[in-house]
Design an enzyme around this catalytic site. Structure first.
Site, PDB file in Angstrom:
ATOM      1  N   ARG A   1      -2.437 -11.715   4.455  1.00 24.20           N
ATOM      2  CA  ARG A   1      -3.797 -11.455   3.984  1.00 24.20           C
ATOM      3  C   ARG A   1      -3.976 -12.027   2.589  1.00 24.20           C
ATOM      4  NH1 ARG A   1      -7.435  -8.011   5.132  1.00 24.20           N
ATOM      5  NH2 ARG A   1      -8.603  -9.879   4.703  1.00 24.20           N
TER       6      ARG A   1
ATOM      7  N   HIS B   1      -7.149  -8.939  -1.756  1.00 20.72           N
ATOM      8  CA  HIS B   1      -8.485  -8.393  -1.501  1.00 20.72           C
ATOM      9  C   HIS B   1      -8.545  -6.935  -1.940  1.00 20.72           C
ATOM     10  CE1 HIS B   1      -6.050  -7.370   2.014  1.00 20.72           C
ATOM     11  NE2 HIS B   1      -6.792  -6.276   2.088  1.00 20.72           N
TER      12      HIS B   1
ATOM     13  N   HIS C   1     -10.687  -3.440  -0.839  1.00 20.46           N
ATOM     14  CA  HIS C   1     -11.610  -2.839   0.128  1.00 20.46           C
ATOM     15  C   HIS C   1     -12.683  -2.044  -0.629  1.00 20.46           C
ATOM     16  CE1 HIS C   1      -8.967  -3.580   3.659  1.00 20.46           C
ATOM     17  NE2 HIS C   1      -8.016  -3.512   2.745  1.00 20.46           N
TER      18      HIS C   1
ATOM     19  N   TYR D   1       0.844  -1.199   0.000  1.00 22.16           N
ATOM     20  CA  TYR D   1       0.000   0.000   0.000  1.00 22.16           C
ATOM     21  C   TYR D   1       0.879   1.250   0.000  1.00 22.16           C
ATOM     22  CZ  TYR D   1      -4.263  -2.510   1.451  1.00 22.16           C
ATOM     23  OH  TYR D   1      -5.355  -3.327   1.516  1.00 22.16           O
TER      24      TYR D   1
HETATM   25 FE   LIG Z   1      -6.104  -4.452   2.926  1.00 23.96          FE
END
Ligand SMILES: [Fe+2]
Length: 234
Positions: free
Chosen positions: A154, A157, A159, A105
């Site tokens: 994770r 995915h 969001h 990110y």
């Molecule tokens: Fe995330």
């Protein structure tokens, strides 16, 4: 003036509890006091009015927000936003955010050793059309480590935030990809007790929206409330 029409509450077990100890952050985040139900008055069941800046057509193409194309597998994520009775929710704001193809990110809190992509920010938004439809072009996000427990990763995915017709119907959820081997090990996914409800967070590969020589299509329909509601984050 007539009383406003209120919303149905969700089915038991179809939404994650506030406290789910395997999802370690929920221990700190879960309220320690009993929850208060927000009364559904006119201001709760009427819609948000958006200001600041207009939603532009290119806001929904995350691969065209910089000079070059981002690295990774180009995908088209589309679907419909529906209310508790299966009716489309038109002209509602859908926002997404995600990691890049390497699982990183753009956020100072994300410092794990995967590269940033100068051609990818990872945020998009659009309004649904008259049939409740939406469509984003993006790249498939990578898995990332998150230190919830030893060797925690994770699943890939995206969001989603959806407003629905009003502030009280806002939904924040995550879309997963079919066949991801990390899904059964994910405490956030597993926080939804009803496995059939949890599976509503997994998108479906769709050849109809897959574009030859260009991008794979994934379908993700979102139900804001009621019996078939998509699980949301509390
Ligand atoms: Fe995330």
């Amino acid at each position: 003036m007539a009383d406003p029409i209120s919303y149905n509450r969700e089915e038991k077990g179809a939404q994650p509890p506030n406290l789910f100890p395997p999802y370690v952050s929920s221990i700190k985040r879960a309220p320690q006091q009993r929850l208060l139900l927000v009364p559904q008055t006119l201001s709760e069941v009427t819609g948000p009015v958006y200001g600041h800046s207009k939603v532009l057509p290119d806001d929904s193409d995350l691969t065209r927000q910089h000079q070059g194309a981002p690295l990774g597998e180009r995908i088209i994520v589309s679907g419909r936003v529906l209310d508790e009775n299966g009716r489309p929710v038109p002209h509602t704001l859908v926002e997404i955010w995600q990691a890049n193809a390497a699982g990183r990110y753009i956020h100072h809190g994300d410092q794990h050793p995967a590269p940033l992509d100068p051609n990818f920010t990872g945020a998009g938004r659009m309004l649904t059309d008259a049939e409740g439809g939406y469509k984003f072009v993006t790249v498939k996000p990578g898995a990332y480590p998150w230190r919830n427990h030893p060797n925690a990763w994770r699943p890939a995915h995206i969001h989603f935030s959806l407003f629905g017709p009003s502030f009280l119907t806002r939904l924040v959820t995550q879309m997963y990809f079919p066949g991801d081997p990390l899904i059964p090990h994910d405490p956030i996914y597993n926080a939804v007790p009803d496995k059939k409800a949890a599976a509503r967070m997994i998108s479906r590969f769709n050849f109809d929206t897959t574009m030859p020589e260009w991008a794979l299509g994934f379908q993700f329909d979102i139900v804001l409330r009621g019996r078939n509601a998509t699980p949301m984050e509390q």
